[in-house]
Design a protein around this motif. Structure first.
Motif, PDB file in Angstrom:
ATOM      1  N   GLU A 547      43.543  32.752  51.669  1.00 12.00           N
ATOM      2  CA  GLU A 547      42.651  31.594  51.753  1.00 12.00           C
ATOM      3  C   GLU A 547      41.708  31.551  50.554  1.00 12.00           C
ATOM      4  N   ARG A 548      41.238  32.739  50.142  1.00 10.88           N
ATOM      5  CA  ARG A 548      40.341  32.787  48.985  1.00 10.88           C
ATOM      6  C   ARG A 548      41.042  32.280  47.723  1.00 10.88           C
ATOM      7  N   VAL A 549      42.286  32.694  47.508  1.00  8.13           N
ATOM      8  CA  VAL A 549      43.020  32.287  46.316  1.00  8.13           C
ATOM      9  C   VAL A 549      43.317  30.786  46.353  1.00  8.13           C
ATOM     10  N   LEU A 550      43.722  30.257  47.503  1.00  7.45           N
ATOM     11  CA  LEU A 550      43.999  28.820  47.610  1.00  7.45           C
ATOM     12  C   LEU A 550      42.735  27.992  47.392  1.00  7.45           C
ATOM     13  N   ARG A 551      41.600  28.517  47.820  1.00  8.83           N
ATOM     14  CA  ARG A 551      40.350  27.783  47.655  1.00  8.83           C
ATOM     15  C   ARG A 551      39.909  27.762  46.196  1.00  8.83           C
ATOM     16  N   THR A 552      40.073  28.885  45.482  1.00  4.67           N
ATOM     17  CA  THR A 552      39.521  29.001  44.124  1.00  4.67           C
ATOM     18  C   THR A 552      40.530  28.655  43.032  1.00  4.67           C
ATOM     19  N   HIS A 553      41.840  28.753  43.329  1.00  3.64           N
ATOM     20  CA  HIS A 553      42.849  28.561  42.291  1.00  3.64           C
ATOM     21  C   HIS A 553      43.806  27.411  42.626  1.00  3.64           C
ATOM     22  N   GLN A 554      43.359  26.448  43.378  1.00  5.52           N
ATOM     23  CA  GLN A 554      44.269  25.393  43.834  1.00  5.52           C
ATOM     24  C   GLN A 554      44.841  24.589  42.667  1.00  5.52           C
ATOM     25  N   ASP A 555      44.029  24.322  41.644  1.00  4.03           N
ATOM     26  CA  ASP A 555      44.527  23.522  40.524  1.00  4.03           C
ATOM     27  C   ASP A 555      45.684  24.215  39.812  1.00  4.03           C
ATOM     28  N   SER A 556      45.507  25.487  39.486  1.00  8.49           N
ATOM     29  CA  SER A 556      46.564  26.201  38.761  1.00  8.49           C
ATOM     30  C   SER A 556      47.791  26.406  39.642  1.00  8.49           C
ATOM     31  N   ILE A 557      47.596  26.628  40.935  1.00  7.35           N
ATOM     32  CA  ILE A 557      48.731  26.844  41.835  1.00  7.35           C
ATOM     33  C   ILE A 557      49.611  25.602  41.905  1.00  7.35           C
ATOM     34  N   PHE A 558      49.015  24.457  42.149  1.00  9.79           N
ATOM     35  CA  PHE A 558      49.812  23.234  42.294  1.00  9.79           C
ATOM     36  C   PHE A 558      50.330  22.738  40.941  1.00  9.79           C
ATOM     37  N   TYR A 559      49.638  23.074  39.866  1.00  6.34           N
ATOM     38  CA  TYR A 559      50.161  22.720  38.547  1.00  6.34           C
ATOM     39  C   TYR A 559      51.469  23.454  38.276  1.00  6.34           C
ATOM     40  N   ARG A 560      51.498  24.761  38.590  1.00  2.14           N
ATOM     41  CA  ARG A 560      52.730  25.525  38.376  1.00  2.14           C
ATOM     42  C   ARG A 560      53.837  25.053  39.309  1.00  2.14           C
ATOM     43  N   LEU A 561      53.467  24.685  40.538  1.00  4.89           N
ATOM     44  CA  LEU A 561      54.485  24.188  41.468  1.00  4.89           C
ATOM     45  C   LEU A 561      55.080  22.869  40.985  1.00  4.89           C
ATOM     46  N   GLU A 562      54.242  21.975  40.464  1.00  6.30           N
ATOM     47  CA  GLU A 562      54.742  20.700  39.959  1.00  6.30           C
ATOM     48  C   GLU A 562      55.608  20.898  38.717  1.00  6.30           C
ATOM     49  N   THR A 563      55.270  21.902  37.908  1.00  7.10           N
ATOM     50  CA  THR A 563      56.028  22.142  36.681  1.00  7.10           C
ATOM     51  C   THR A 563      57.383  22.765  36.969  1.00  7.10           C
ATOM     52  N   ASP A 581      53.415  29.751  49.534  1.00 12.30           N
ATOM     53  CA  ASP A 581      53.197  31.172  49.879  1.00 12.30           C
ATOM     54  C   ASP A 581      53.677  32.082  48.756  1.00 12.30           C
ATOM     55  N   ALA A 582      54.808  31.746  48.150  1.00  9.70           N
ATOM     56  CA  ALA A 582      55.321  32.584  47.062  1.00  9.70           C
ATOM     57  C   ALA A 582      54.393  32.552  45.865  1.00  9.70           C
ATOM     58  N   GLU A 583      53.871  31.384  45.548  1.00  7.47           N
ATOM     59  CA  GLU A 583      52.961  31.260  44.411  1.00  7.47           C
ATOM     60  C   GLU A 583      51.662  32.015  44.667  1.00  7.47           C
ATOM     61  N   VAL A 584      51.148  31.935  45.899  1.00  3.33           N
ATOM     62  CA  VAL A 584      49.910  32.648  46.244  1.00  3.33           C
ATOM     63  C   VAL A 584      50.132  34.158  46.192  1.00  3.33           C
ATOM     64  N   ALA A 585      51.282  34.613  46.698  1.00  6.64           N
ATOM     65  CA  ALA A 585      51.568  36.063  46.675  1.00  6.64           C
ATOM     66  C   ALA A 585      51.678  36.583  45.241  1.00  6.64           C
ATOM     67  N   ALA A 586      52.298  35.777  44.373  1.00  2.50           N
ATOM     68  CA  ALA A 586      52.421  36.196  42.977  1.00  2.50           C
ATOM     69  C   ALA A 586      51.063  36.270  42.300  1.00  2.50           C
ATOM     70  N   LEU A 587      50.181  35.352  42.632  1.00  4.39           N
ATOM     71  CA  LEU A 587      48.844  35.342  42.041  1.00  4.39           C
ATOM     72  C   LEU A 587      47.999  36.488  42.584  1.00  4.39           C
ATOM     73  N   LEU A 588      48.147  36.808  43.866  1.00  6.32           N
ATOM     74  CA  LEU A 588      47.396  37.918  44.457  1.00  6.32           C
ATOM     75  C   LEU A 588      47.795  39.248  43.838  1.00  6.32           C
ATOM     76  N   ALA A 589      49.058  39.371  43.463  1.00  8.79           N
ATOM     77  CA  ALA A 589      49.520  40.627  42.857  1.00  8.79           C
ATOM     78  C   ALA A 589      48.879  40.881  41.514  1.00  8.79           C
ATOM     79  N   LYS A 590      48.432  39.804  40.852  1.00  7.54           N
ATOM     80  CA  LYS A 590      47.805  39.957  39.536  1.00  7.54           C
ATOM     81  C   LYS A 590      46.310  40.167  39.633  1.00  7.54           C
ATOM     82  N   LEU A 591      45.697  39.814  40.776  1.00  4.66           N
ATOM     83  CA  LEU A 591      44.251  39.897  40.923  1.00  4.66           C
ATOM     84  C   LEU A 591      43.863  41.235  41.519  1.00  4.66           C
ATOM     85  N   PRO A 592      42.708  41.787  41.082  1.00  4.03           N
ATOM     86  CA  PRO A 592      42.245  43.037  41.703  1.00  4.03           C
ATOM     87  C   PRO A 592      41.807  42.775  43.133  1.00  4.03           C
ATOM     88  N   SER A 593      42.177  43.674  44.036  1.00  2.00           N
ATOM     89  CA  SER A 593      41.827  43.505  45.440  1.00  2.00           C
ATOM     90  C   SER A 593      40.474  44.151  45.707  1.00  2.00           C
TER      91      SER A 593
END
Length: 613
Positions: A547-563, A581-593
């Motif tokens: 939820e945190r990633v979708l709230r803060t990174h929504q622009d980049s997530i949907f931009y990559r999905l549209e591309t 879900d796949a895009e969010v999981a990929a982004l979470l793997a790059k972010l420090p937990s």
């Protein structure tokens, strides 16, 4: 009702020239409305008081210029705005059964779209309803009928081409409705040959129509008016045989009577069997304005052209021909004086002014005015026309308030809060909703009949729905109301709904972008919540990492999905969910937990250790 039952109903009506019980009422209602709409108010003016002579009434009638057409147009403009709504503001949908293949649904939809989008002069049904039905018939003749017909065609190589025919209430001589569904309707139209006129009757049923054409007597010979090449199925004769009709039975296979009343609000005077105009509640104020307006024009004529009072010497007669004048007559022959024409006063030069003349008295002491004031002007008090003008404006405002339950249209622009403007818009939308319901019903009816004519009506369900906000509020008002709701700390679900209203209004003229935004809002959490509210939930540990990633990174997530997926917004919701879900999981793997669990650390409050001596 089958053909034989319809003939038993229609033919006695044809022979007697009868009509339905409310026919005269409908015709009178339409005629009265047309007079206000066109300004042809001569028959509506009358002598209001017995002291007004016929000559005075004729003068008032000649001076009266009615403002009713201007007021009529002003009052009808909001209704015309409703009829112009389409595109993203109105939901139009043609649904076919799910058991059909995608190719078959696509094929049927394409055929139907071709029919409804070329309904009149190669333009869509909604344009015809706006330009012809609402602007004219709906306002003046709500009991008119919209008939959908088609020209003859070769069914082996061609498809029918539906087109509309507006039948005025004068043509609808008989009809029956059961639970709002038309069982049959009979129209009467004039047919003439060499100046001889007869009546053609057409009765429409669910799948057939019975067409009666008169046989006219022209020059001692009977002439058939039935179109050439179409033989009659039978003949209808009066008992004396003086009236003859040839009839034919045609199949249209519409599955319903192809005519629908325009309608609006049911008329209580006819036990709701007929309808009244949308402007009907305001007609009483227009009638009051007729009397005020006619008197206003008379008074203004006197103010603008004041009366002139003047002393005039006695007429000397025709001096050149030595003919004297005594009190307007030749004293010798007693003929009327050719100079003053019997007035006994010397002729004077006149202008556009109305001149009142008085003879000079023999004794100057009897002068009512001084010689220096021989020319005297008199006119009505300017307060009279001013009062009448203000009263006429008041009647127009009362008419607007009666129709829309708000004075927005007539008020001077003043500062108002967003809440007040939205409340006034709700009042106006409530007043306009009956017309939207009428237009929806007419569109669905015309589209369904058109589908039957082009053989794609099986299993069809037509949806044509107007939004709840017929006159949409401004984006600024919605944003202001949303900001006030946030400050008040209202429920999150309420804020989310208000935020969705803002998105719909912002992209009202861009259906494609609006569709994309609505898809995104399905995935972004805490829609409508402020950043402070979301941070508070995060501090309490109530937000997951996803939820945190979708709230803060929504622009980049949907931009990559549209591309990476150009058809992302056309996918099924389940497929869209997997990609997000796949895009969010990929982004979470790059972010420090922040913690091992992938959530924000929960805030704890531990009391400080007690001080030791």
């Amino acid at each position: 009702m089958n053909v034989e039952q319809a003939r038993a109903r229609v033919e006695p009506l044809i022979l007697t020239g009868g009509t339905h019980p409310d026919y005269a009422h409908c015709v009178a209602h339409a005629a009265r409305n047309r007079k206000f709409a066109t300004g042809n108010i001569a028959s509506l003016l009358r002598r209001y008081v017995s002291r007004e002579s016929e000559a005075e009434f004729a003068v008032r009638q000649a001076l009266t210029i009615s403002t009713a057409p201007a007021v009529w147009k002003e009052l009808s403009t909001p209704f015309q705005q409703v009829s112009r709504l389409k595109g993203s503001n109105v939901e139009r949908r043609f649904d076919y059964p799910a058991d059909l293949s995608d190719d078959e649904r696509t094929r049927r939809t394409a055929i139907l779209l071709s029919a409804v989008d070329q309904y009149y002069a190669n333009r869509p049904i909604e344009d015809y309803l706006a330009e012809h039905v609402v602007q004219s018939e709906a306002m003046t003749d709500p009991n008119a009928w919209l008939l959908t017909e088609f020209l003859p065609f070769d069914f082996r190589t061609e498809r029918a081409r539906p087109y509309p025919v507006l039948m005025p209430c004068e043509a609808a001589v008989d009809f029956a409705r059961v639970a709002g569904v038309v069982e049959y309707v009979t129209f009467r139209l004039d047919v003439s040959v060499d100046g001889i006129t007869g009546s053609r009757y057409t009765c429409y049923l669910d799948n057939e129509s019975i067409d009666y054409w008169p046989v006219l007597t022209v020059g001692g010979a009977q002439v058939s008016t039935l179109p050439a090449g179409r033989p009659a199925d039978g003949v209808l004769r009066s008992e004396q045989g003086t009236q003859v009709w040839e009839y034919r039975v045609l199949r249209h296979n519409a599955g319903r009577v192809p005519a629908a009343p325009i309608g609006y609000v049911p008329d209580p005077e006819t036990q709701r069997r007929t309808f009244v105009s949308p402007l009907h509640p305001a007609l009483c104020f227009l009638e009051k304005e007729l009397k005020t307006g006619s008197e206003f024009d008379v008074v203004m004529a006197k103010v603008m052209h004041p009366h002139k009072t003047q002393y005039v010497p006695a007429c000397p007669g025709d001096v050149a021909h030595q003919q004297a004048c005594i009190n307007g007559r030749n004293p010798t022959t007693q003929d009327t004086c050719t100079v003053c024409h019997g007035s006994g006063q010397s002729p004077i030069a006149t202008s556009a002014l109305d001149v009142n003349t008085f003879p000079l008295p023999k004794d100057m002491a009897d002068l009512k005015f001084k010689l220096s004031e021989m020319v005297h002007f008199s006119s009505p008090d300017i307060g009279i026309p001013k009062f009448q003008m203000e009263y006429a404006e008041y009647l127009v405002k009362r008419a607007q308030r009666t129709l829309f339950n708000t004075e927005t249209l007539s008020q001077v622009t003043v500062a108002r809060t967003a809440t007040e403007r939205l409340a006034e818009a709700d009042q106006k939308n409530t007043a306009l909703m009956p017309l939207a319901e009428c237009l929806s019903r007419l569109y669905v009816h015309a589209a369904t009949v058109s589908a039957a004519y082009v053989d794609v009506a099986q299993g069809l369900s037509v949806v044509y729905e107007y939004p709840k906000d017929l006159i949409p509020p401004s984006l600024q008002d919605l944003e202001a109301a949303f900001g006030e709701a946030q400050k008040a700390g209202l429920d999150t679900m309420y804020l989310e709904q208000k935020y969705r209203d803002i998105i719909r209004r912002k992209f009202a003229d861009n259906p494609e972008e609006r569709r994309k935004m609505e898809v995104k809002l399905r995935f972004v959490p805490f829609v409508g919540g402020s950043d402070a509210y979301v941070l508070q939930l995060a501090a309490l540990g109530y937000i997951t990492a996803e939820e945190r990633v979708l709230r803060t990174h929504q622009d980049s997530i949907f931009y990559r999905l549209e591309t990476t997926n150009p058809n992302f917004y056309d996918l099924a919701p389940a497929a869209q969910q997997q990609l997000v879900d796949a895009e969010v999981a990929a982004l979470l793997a790059k972010l420090p937990s922040a913690t091992g669990s992938g959530t924000f650390p929960r805030v704890t409050f531990n009391p400080p250790a007690a001080a030791t001596a």
